[in-house]
Design an enzyme around this catalytic site. Structure first.
Site, PDB file in Angstrom:
ATOM      1  N   LYS A  78       0.037 -32.280  44.816  1.00 20.18           N
ATOM      2  CA  LYS A  78      -0.355 -31.634  43.563  1.00 20.18           C
ATOM      3  C   LYS A  78      -1.782 -31.086  43.667  1.00 20.18           C
ATOM      4  O   LYS A  78      -2.645 -31.733  44.273  1.00 20.18           O
ATOM      5  CB  LYS A  78      -0.242 -32.661  42.423  1.00 20.18           C
ATOM      6  CG  LYS A  78      -0.408 -32.084  41.013  1.00 20.18           C
ATOM      7  CD  LYS A  78      -0.216 -33.170  39.939  1.00 20.18           C
ATOM      8  CE  LYS A  78      -0.344 -32.582  38.537  1.00 20.18           C
ATOM      9  NZ  LYS A  78      -0.181 -33.603  37.477  1.00 20.18           N
ATOM     10  N   SER A 156       2.884 -32.221  33.442  1.00 23.12           N
ATOM     11  CA  SER A 156       2.119 -31.230  34.153  1.00 23.12           C
ATOM     12  C   SER A 156       2.468 -31.115  35.637  1.00 23.12           C
ATOM     13  O   SER A 156       2.136 -30.115  36.257  1.00 23.12           O
ATOM     14  CB  SER A 156       0.626 -31.568  34.053  1.00 23.12           C
ATOM     15  OG  SER A 156       0.334 -32.752  34.770  1.00 23.12           O
ATOM     16  N   SER A 180       3.272 -36.948  32.672  1.00 22.15           N
ATOM     17  CA  SER A 180       3.275 -35.799  33.582  1.00 22.15           C
ATOM     18  C   SER A 180       3.993 -36.009  34.909  1.00 22.15           C
ATOM     19  O   SER A 180       4.183 -35.054  35.656  1.00 22.15           O
ATOM     20  CB  SER A 180       1.834 -35.366  33.877  1.00 22.15           C
ATOM     21  OG  SER A 180       1.297 -34.661  32.787  1.00 22.15           O
TER      22      SER A 180
END
Lengths: 493, 95
Positions: A78, A156, A180
């Site tokens: 990420k 997210s 998330s």
């Protein structure tokens, strides 16, 4: 193109050790799949050369018998994780061009174990969002598609979810502040676990809300989550909230035997207006655990309703403080200034240009609730409510409950753009089932458990006792076995 | 609690985010929506409840007070938008 990129971590590990495949072959297969999937918008900085270099080194380690479980496994990381010499922007314009001179502890642990980073994954800006539509890089598209619409992968960690579901890596790192990891995992039919607060070091992960942020793995199976989580966990002197507690062999705890375990079903999670399919999924999951020998008990978590409003005080408050560092001085973007502009104009213009609308909104809400005259009414009250939310969980755990079963999300994935005109609170409701877990610092896992009538994946969430990720993973493993979720998205991209 | 445009402007100033005059009414409206949602917290009886400071009951670790890091001047300045002669450069702050 070979099919090696479709392997799980566990299968790839076994094939690597048996010398049936090499990490270079496995990595190349992933890189080919990534290059064919630009339409998904999952990868935002590809690092093929670094990947082949790392895979070659992993093969050399495996050849001499020095092969930890994760050695040679290709991963997506990420964009929130600082990776040395590789763009790390938290999907924000304000960190444009930022290349850290250091590596986050979690990604360093993964590196040390011999994993291969394929590239950086898209996400909501500063991890603020539930649909991956706030990224400066553009939207991520869910590989699941049932009509002409492009669907959100959730957020997210939307790039991570999309990449794992579309086999653009064997697994990915995610982070979870209010859901998330678990919400995007549910939207894309994969597994995602947020461990107990303090299990994974936060050092080198761009901070959103420090008392809530935790990293975790997003994987194709519960077994993979167990393997990867063990590598990511562990005490780190560089994070004062990192727990100095031994990390067990989580994979060895996957027996599938949950006989006698007490599973709580919280009545407050039965929401008005919840789709019947979510209710049915939850019922089915409950029956599966009962059939596996668990004892099902009704429980009450009375302050559940107040978790989301408490979160939307605490998280923006912490964000407004954490994001104060983006001032155009030490790293990232600085606005072009006029001749008469001083330092205040530099701050104001830089932050207006660099932050997207959702980040600006949250920073300002946080500023407001911390400002003189409102600190007690908003921030301190929210922290008191947080204490009560944690106590709700402590009460049910001390009554003997081992884990709690809930839906992971209030709906299946929705279309990109469908929430654009809704007020911000509508988007926040996506996290209604997950946010309690962050406020209480508990481990939570999302397990794919079925498809809705349109054919989209739905997930169930299991919440565990603090530090008992091993037991939680085992319950999730039993649920995974019973649910038998094997559906994959059709390749349309 | 209702936020007017003057309050929205004050918050933007405190947050050091430039918001154009014509964007303030919409911003104030958004604040009101979010704060309206947060108002629910007033229903909770928090009498005698301690505000949470740490979600896991642990003492902060201590270590010997000694220098363990440093001498990374170039690395520290590497990502600066403007750095000269070993310093960060900002607009003039004193006359």
């Amino acid at each position: 193109m070979s099919d090696l990129h479709k392997l799980t971590i566990a299968d790839a590990r076994n094939k690597l050790r048996a010398k049936e495949i090499t990490s270079v072959e496995l990595t190349q297969s992933c890189l080919d799949a990534i290059d064919a999937a630009d339409a998904l918008g999952a990868y935002v900085h590809k690092t093929p050369d670094l990947a082949i270099e790392a895979a070659t080194a992993a093969d050399a380690r495996i050849a001499v018998g020095d092969a930890p479980d994760m050695c040679g496994i290709p991963l997506g990381i990420k964009d929130l994780f600082c990776t040395q010499g590789v763009n790390s922007q938290a999907a924000s314009g304000i960190l444009k061009g930022f290349k850290p001179e250091y590596e986050s502890t979690v990604s360093q642990k993964l590196k040390d174990a011999g994993t291969v980073m394929l590239g950086k994954l898209n996400m909501d800006e500063f991890a603020m969002g539930s649909s991956n539509e706030t990224s400066v890089y553009g939207d991520v598209v869910n590989p699941w598609k049932v009509d002409e619409r492009n669907l959100t992968p959730g957020g997210s960690s939307g790039g991570s979810a999309s990449a794992v579901a579309a086999d653009l890596c064997l697994a990915a790192t995610g982070t979870d502040t209010g859901g998330s990891i678990r919400q995007p995992a549910a939207f894309t039919g994969i597994v995602g676990i947020k461990p107990t607060y303090g299990r994974c070091s936060r050092w080198g992960i761009v901070a959103f809300a420090s008392s809530l942020d935790q990293a975790g793995p997003m994987t194709k199976s519960v077994r993979d989550a167990a393997i990867m989580l063990e590598t990511m966990c562990g005490h780190d002197p560089k994070d004062s909230t990192s727990a100095d507690i031994a990390v067990p062999n989580f994979e060895a705890m996957l027996t599938g035997d949950i006989r006698g375990k007490k599973i709580g079903i919280p009545k407050e999670y039965r929401m008005d207006g919840m789709p019947a399919e979510i209710e049915t999924l939850w019922q089915n999951g409950t029956e599966m655990l009962r059939d596996a020998g668990a004892e099902i008990v009704d429980i009450s978590l009375p302050h559940t309703k107040y978790a989301l409003p408490a979160y939307y005080v605490i998280a923006p408050a912490e964000a407004s403080s954490n994001l104060a560092r983006y001032d155009g001085v030490r790293f990232g973007h600085r606005a072009t200034l006029g001749a008469s502009d001083g330092i205040t104009e530099m701050y104001e213009k830089t932050r207006a240009e660099g932050f997207g609308p959702e980040v600006q909104r949250r920073v300002m809400i946080g500023t407001y609730v911390l400002s003189a005259g409102f600190y007690d009414a908003y921030y301190n009250r929210a922290r008191r409510v947080r204490t009560l939310i944690k106590k709700d969980f402590e009460d049910v755990f001390s009554a003997g409950v081992d884990a709690i079963l809930t839906p992971a999300t209030p709906s299946a994935a929705f279309g990109l753009g469908e929430m654009t005109d809704a007020d911000p609170v509508q988007m926040y409701l996506n996290d209604v089932f997950t946010v309690t877990v962050n406020l209480a610092g508990l481990p939570g896992i999302s397990v794919p458990a079925g498809l809705d009538a349109q054919g989209l994946p739905l997930g169930l969430q299991l919440i565990g006792r603090p530090w008992e990720e091993g037991d939680l993973l085992n319950t999730a493993y039993a649920l995974e076995q019973s649910a038998g979720f094997v559906a994959k998205p059709n390749i349309w991209w | 609690m209702s936020i007017d445009t003057a309050t929205a402007a004050k918050v933007a100033k405190l947050a050091r985010i430039k918001v154009e005059e014509d964007a303030l009414p919409a911003l104030a409206q958004e604040f009101n929506t979010i704060l309206g949602f947060i108002e629910q917290l007033n229903e909770v009886d928090v009498e005698g409840v301690e505000p949470m400071t740490s979600v896991t009951p642990q003492r902060l670790k201590r270590r010997v007070d000694e220098v363990t890091d440093g001498n990374q001047h170039d690395k520290v300045l590497k990502n600066a938008p403007d750095a000269r002669e070993g310093f960060f450069v900002v607009p003039k702050v004193v006359e």
